[in-house]
Motif scaffolding. Structure first.
Motif, PDB file in Angstrom:
ATOM      1  N   SER A 271      -9.493  17.034 -30.170  1.00  0.00           N
ATOM      2  CA  SER A 271     -10.592  17.925 -29.831  1.00  0.00           C
ATOM      3  C   SER A 271     -11.922  17.332 -30.272  1.00  0.00           C
ATOM      4  O   SER A 271     -11.977  16.303 -30.941  1.00  0.00           O
ATOM      5  CB  SER A 271     -10.395  19.278 -30.530  1.00  0.00           C
ATOM      6  OG  SER A 271     -10.505  19.113 -31.941  1.00  0.00           O
ATOM      7  N   ASP A 272     -12.998  18.000 -29.872  1.00  0.00           N
ATOM      8  CA  ASP A 272     -14.330  17.624 -30.344  1.00  0.00           C
ATOM      9  C   ASP A 272     -14.349  17.476 -31.857  1.00  0.00           C
ATOM     10  O   ASP A 272     -14.838  16.487 -32.408  1.00  0.00           O
ATOM     11  CB  ASP A 272     -15.350  18.701 -29.946  1.00  0.00           C
ATOM     12  CG  ASP A 272     -15.887  18.507 -28.533  1.00  0.00           C
ATOM     13  OD1 ASP A 272     -15.689  17.415 -27.974  1.00  0.00           O
ATOM     14  OD2 ASP A 272     -16.498  19.448 -28.005  1.00  0.00           O
ATOM     15  N   ALA A 273     -13.814  18.487 -32.522  1.00  0.00           N
ATOM     16  CA  ALA A 273     -13.896  18.515 -33.983  1.00  0.00           C
ATOM     17  C   ALA A 273     -13.079  17.411 -34.629  1.00  0.00           C
ATOM     18  O   ALA A 273     -13.470  16.837 -35.643  1.00  0.00           O
ATOM     19  CB  ALA A 273     -13.445  19.884 -34.510  1.00  0.00           C
ATOM     20  N   SER A 274     -11.901  17.100 -34.078  1.00  0.00           N
ATOM     21  CA  SER A 274     -11.041  16.094 -34.701  1.00  0.00           C
ATOM     22  C   SER A 274     -11.501  14.670 -34.420  1.00  0.00           C
ATOM     23  O   SER A 274     -11.275  13.768 -35.230  1.00  0.00           O
ATOM     24  CB  SER A 274      -9.588  16.269 -34.214  1.00  0.00           C
ATOM     25  OG  SER A 274      -9.478  16.001 -32.826  1.00  0.00           O
ATOM     26  N   LEU A 275     -12.153  14.445 -33.277  1.00  0.00           N
ATOM     27  CA  LEU A 275     -12.588  13.096 -32.920  1.00  0.00           C
ATOM     28  C   LEU A 275     -13.990  12.775 -33.414  1.00  0.00           C
ATOM     29  O   LEU A 275     -14.254  11.668 -33.886  1.00  0.00           O
ATOM     30  CB  LEU A 275     -12.517  12.911 -31.395  1.00  0.00           C
ATOM     31  CG  LEU A 275     -11.128  12.955 -30.771  1.00  0.00           C
ATOM     32  CD1 LEU A 275     -11.225  12.878 -29.248  1.00  0.00           C
ATOM     33  CD2 LEU A 275     -10.261  11.820 -31.292  1.00  0.00           C
ATOM     34  N   GLY A 276     -14.900  13.727 -33.308  1.00  0.00           N
ATOM     35  CA  GLY A 276     -16.272  13.467 -33.728  1.00  0.00           C
ATOM     36  C   GLY A 276     -16.963  12.459 -32.830  1.00  0.00           C
ATOM     37  O   GLY A 276     -16.420  11.974 -31.835  1.00  0.00           O
ATOM     38  N   TYR A 277     -18.203  12.115 -33.184  1.00  0.00           N
ATOM     39  CA  TYR A 277     -18.978  11.162 -32.388  1.00  0.00           C
ATOM     40  C   TYR A 277     -18.256   9.826 -32.256  1.00  0.00           C
ATOM     41  O   TYR A 277     -18.174   9.246 -31.175  1.00  0.00           O
ATOM     42  CB  TYR A 277     -20.344  10.926 -33.029  1.00  0.00           C
ATOM     43  CG  TYR A 277     -21.380  11.970 -32.703  1.00  0.00           C
ATOM     44  CD1 TYR A 277     -22.006  11.981 -31.470  1.00  0.00           C
ATOM     45  CD2 TYR A 277     -21.738  12.939 -33.633  1.00  0.00           C
ATOM     46  CE1 TYR A 277     -22.970  12.935 -31.161  1.00  0.00           C
ATOM     47  CE2 TYR A 277     -22.701  13.897 -33.333  1.00  0.00           C
ATOM     48  CZ  TYR A 277     -23.315  13.888 -32.095  1.00  0.00           C
ATOM     49  OH  TYR A 277     -24.259  14.828 -31.803  1.00  0.00           O
ATOM     50  N   GLU A 278     -17.728   9.324 -33.359  1.00  0.00           N
ATOM     51  CA  GLU A 278     -17.089   8.019 -33.320  1.00  0.00           C
ATOM     52  C   GLU A 278     -15.875   8.021 -32.414  1.00  0.00           C
ATOM     53  O   GLU A 278     -15.691   7.123 -31.572  1.00  0.00           O
ATOM     54  CB  GLU A 278     -16.674   7.566 -34.724  1.00  0.00           C
ATOM     55  CG  GLU A 278     -16.039   6.178 -34.727  1.00  0.00           C
ATOM     56  CD  GLU A 278     -15.424   5.815 -36.065  1.00  0.00           C
ATOM     57  OE1 GLU A 278     -14.266   6.198 -36.300  1.00  0.00           O
ATOM     58  OE2 GLU A 278     -16.110   5.162 -36.870  1.00  0.00           O
ATOM     59  N   GLY A 279     -15.020   9.031 -32.547  1.00  0.00           N
ATOM     60  CA  GLY A 279     -13.814   9.091 -31.741  1.00  0.00           C
ATOM     61  C   GLY A 279     -14.110   9.214 -30.258  1.00  0.00           C
ATOM     62  O   GLY A 279     -13.467   8.560 -29.422  1.00  0.00           O
ATOM     63  N   ILE A 280     -15.093  10.035 -29.901  1.00  0.00           N
ATOM     64  CA  ILE A 280     -15.467  10.194 -28.498  1.00  0.00           C
ATOM     65  C   ILE A 280     -16.000   8.870 -27.959  1.00  0.00           C
ATOM     66  O   ILE A 280     -15.677   8.453 -26.839  1.00  0.00           O
ATOM     67  CB  ILE A 280     -16.525  11.289 -28.324  1.00  0.00           C
ATOM     68  CG1 ILE A 280     -16.019  12.639 -28.856  1.00  0.00           C
ATOM     69  CG2 ILE A 280     -16.914  11.423 -26.850  1.00  0.00           C
ATOM     70  CD1 ILE A 280     -14.849  13.193 -28.130  1.00  0.00           C
ATOM     71  N   GLY A 281     -16.817   8.184 -28.752  1.00  0.00           N
ATOM     72  CA  GLY A 281     -17.361   6.897 -28.321  1.00  0.00           C
ATOM     73  C   GLY A 281     -16.277   5.852 -28.118  1.00  0.00           C
ATOM     74  O   GLY A 281     -16.287   5.114 -27.124  1.00  0.00           O
ATOM     75  N   ILE A 282     -15.329   5.774 -29.052  1.00  0.00           N
ATOM     76  CA  ILE A 282     -14.231   4.811 -28.925  1.00  0.00           C
ATOM     77  C   ILE A 282     -13.380   5.129 -27.702  1.00  0.00           C
ATOM     78  O   ILE A 282     -12.946   4.239 -26.962  1.00  0.00           O
ATOM     79  CB  ILE A 282     -13.366   4.805 -30.197  1.00  0.00           C
ATOM     80  CG1 ILE A 282     -14.182   4.319 -31.401  1.00  0.00           C
ATOM     81  CG2 ILE A 282     -12.136   3.923 -30.004  1.00  0.00           C
ATOM     82  CD1 ILE A 282     -14.668   2.893 -31.291  1.00  0.00           C
ATOM     83  N   LEU A 283     -13.118   6.415 -27.453  1.00  0.00           N
ATOM     84  CA  LEU A 283     -12.359   6.809 -26.274  1.00  0.00           C
ATOM     85  C   LEU A 283     -13.083   6.383 -24.996  1.00  0.00           C
ATOM     86  O   LEU A 283     -12.457   5.906 -24.038  1.00  0.00           O
ATOM     87  CB  LEU A 283     -12.121   8.320 -26.277  1.00  0.00           C
ATOM     88  CG  LEU A 283     -11.438   8.904 -25.032  1.00  0.00           C
ATOM     89  CD1 LEU A 283     -10.086   8.255 -24.787  1.00  0.00           C
ATOM     90  CD2 LEU A 283     -11.294  10.414 -25.170  1.00  0.00           C
ATOM     91  N   ASP A 284     -14.406   6.572 -24.959  1.00  0.00           N
ATOM     92  CA  ASP A 284     -15.177   6.115 -23.794  1.00  0.00           C
ATOM     93  C   ASP A 284     -15.005   4.615 -23.573  1.00  0.00           C
ATOM     94  O   ASP A 284     -14.871   4.148 -22.441  1.00  0.00           O
ATOM     95  CB  ASP A 284     -16.664   6.437 -23.995  1.00  0.00           C
ATOM     96  CG  ASP A 284     -17.013   7.860 -23.604  1.00  0.00           C
ATOM     97  OD1 ASP A 284     -16.211   8.495 -22.903  1.00  0.00           O
ATOM     98  OD2 ASP A 284     -18.091   8.339 -23.994  1.00  0.00           O
ATOM     99  N   LEU A 285     -15.013   3.856 -24.652  1.00  0.00           N
ATOM    100  CA  LEU A 285     -14.858   2.408 -24.544  1.00  0.00           C
ATOM    101  C   LEU A 285     -13.452   2.048 -24.054  1.00  0.00           C
ATOM    102  O   LEU A 285     -13.292   1.168 -23.197  1.00  0.00           O
ATOM    103  CB  LEU A 285     -15.144   1.749 -25.892  1.00  0.00           C
ATOM    104  CG  LEU A 285     -15.000   0.222 -25.953  1.00  0.00           C
ATOM    105  CD1 LEU A 285     -15.862  -0.457 -24.891  1.00  0.00           C
ATOM    106  CD2 LEU A 285     -15.353  -0.291 -27.346  1.00  0.00           C
ATOM    107  N   ILE A 286     -12.428   2.714 -24.573  1.00  0.00           N
ATOM    108  CA  ILE A 286     -11.065   2.465 -24.117  1.00  0.00           C
ATOM    109  C   ILE A 286     -10.939   2.768 -22.625  1.00  0.00           C
ATOM    110  O   ILE A 286     -10.351   2.001 -21.856  1.00  0.00           O
ATOM    111  CB  ILE A 286     -10.055   3.303 -24.927  1.00  0.00           C
ATOM    112  CG1 ILE A 286      -9.992   2.803 -26.372  1.00  0.00           C
ATOM    113  CG2 ILE A 286      -8.661   3.242 -24.291  1.00  0.00           C
ATOM    114  CD1 ILE A 286      -9.104   3.645 -27.274  1.00  0.00           C
TER     115      ILE A 286
END
Length: 369
Positions: free
Chosen positions: A133-148
């Motif tokens: 979720s938003d809360a579990s991933l945070g900015y860093e997690g969302i950014g890394i997912l975008d890169l993947i």
């Protein structure tokens, strides 16, 4: 508070079910309900953009207040619509739900349908790996997912479409569902291969993609990350696109009952900066205050996140596959209905949901991750 959700079947049953003849729903009743829904209890959010000044904006607000708001009672927090996304089960959790036989399945939950048209020649698979979720991933997690997702698209297309020629449609993209949950979705449509084969090839591609990531240099990761940053920061070229961008921020704030807080209009700036690796001219810390990652750290983070959420042997992997069978594959469709973890009806989905917890809905811009 117990939240009730109506589905299409519920509405059809009300209109055409056993009670329809005994107590028919009239057009007058429908009109009364529609009028009450539109005028009795309201909460309004508005945005004015383009060739309109402050005076014109206030006039628009006055019209909305006079026609709608002043004639209604405000909608309170408890009545505000909200969506929660459920956690897909891990393989261990699926074993508890469906039995020990599902343990051998790489994708423990499958939903499948037979194509409605007998002339449909295509089979299709949509596999989603749920990251969090938003809360579990945070900015860093969302950014890394975008890169993947950025790296995965070209890899999957090259392998599954160009080399293996499974079908005309092959795509990989990041996905955000209602309830603010993120994942990576892979889609393959094929007129020659059945859904089970497509799933097997997707799983094999994931292994190949992991090897590709391992073989890329940190500098290449940094270059690709900067490309994603450019995409995130690209200016809207049309007024409709700009309206959509700003309205998304307003709607996201409203959905999380955060009405007293200004929408996070700088969200994409922070997200892009969090993904931007160290480079001359950039500060050592990102806009949210975390340490900026070196190319080596960026690569390590991508591999670690992939291994946690995408690798077939990860205990944290949460996967679901949606299958569509053509009528030429009808025999395989019927045979697979008896397999563990295969869902094919509304009641099947309801059964699964009884076991599943939900993700938090706190938006990632309210965290410091």
């Amino acid at each position: 508070m117990e939240e009730n959700v109506w589905y299409i079947d519920n509405y059809v049953d009300l209109l055409e079910g056993k009670q329809a003849d005994k107590d028919p729903l009239t057009m007058e009743q429908c009109a009364a309900v529609a009028e009450e829904s539109l005028t009795s209890r309201l909460n309004a959010e508005a945005m004015c953009i383009g060739n309109i000044d402050e005076k014109g904006t206030r006039e628009v607000v006055d019209v909305i207040n006079r026609v709608f708001i002043n004639k209604s009672r405000p909608l309170n927090f408890a009545e505000s619509p909200g969506f929660r996304s459920m956690k897909l089960p891990t393989r261990a959790e699926a074993e508890y739900i469906f039995g020990s036989e599902v343990k051998k399945e790489l994708v423990p939950v499958k939903y499948q349908e037979l194509a409605s048209s007998p002339s449909e020649e295509n089979n299709a698979v949509e596999m989603t790996l749920q990251f969090g979720s938003d809360a579990s991933l945070g900015y860093e997690g969302i950014g890394i997912l975008d890169l993947i997702g950025h790296l995965a698209y070209s890899s999957a297309y090259n392998q599954l479409r160009t080399k293996e020629q499974l079908g005309y449609i092959v795509s990989v993209y990041t996905r955000k569902t209602a309830g603010s949950t993120w994942g990576l979705t892979m889609v393959v449509q094929s007129s020659s291969k059945p859904p089970k084969h497509l799933e097997e090839r997707i799983e094999q591609w994931l292994k190949t993609f992991r090897e590709e990531l391992e073989g890329k240099s940190p500098e290449l990761f940094a270059t690709e990350a900067r490309g994603v940053v450019v995409q995130l920061m690209e200016e809207d070229r049309k007024l409709s696109s700009e309206v959509g961008s700003w309205w998304n921020e307003i709607a996201a704030t409203e959905a999380n009952h955060d009405r007293l807080k200004t929408p996070s209009f700088d969200r994409l700036d922070k997200l892009a900066d969090e993904l931007n690796p160290t480079s001359e001219g950039l500060s050592d810390t990102t806009l949210i205050g975390s340490k900026r990652k070196s190319p080596e750290e960026l690569k390590e983070r991508v591999l670690r996140m992939f291994d946690q959420f995408c690798a077939s042997d990860s205990p944290d992997r949460r996967a679901i596959s949606s299958r569509v069978f053509s009528h030429a594959s009808k025999e395989e469709y019927e045979e697979s209905l008896a397999e563990p973890g295969v869902l094919s009806s509304y009641s099947d989905m309801q059964y699964l949901k009884e076991f599943l917890p939900t993700w938090p809905v706190v938006p990632y811009w309210r965290t410091t991750k």
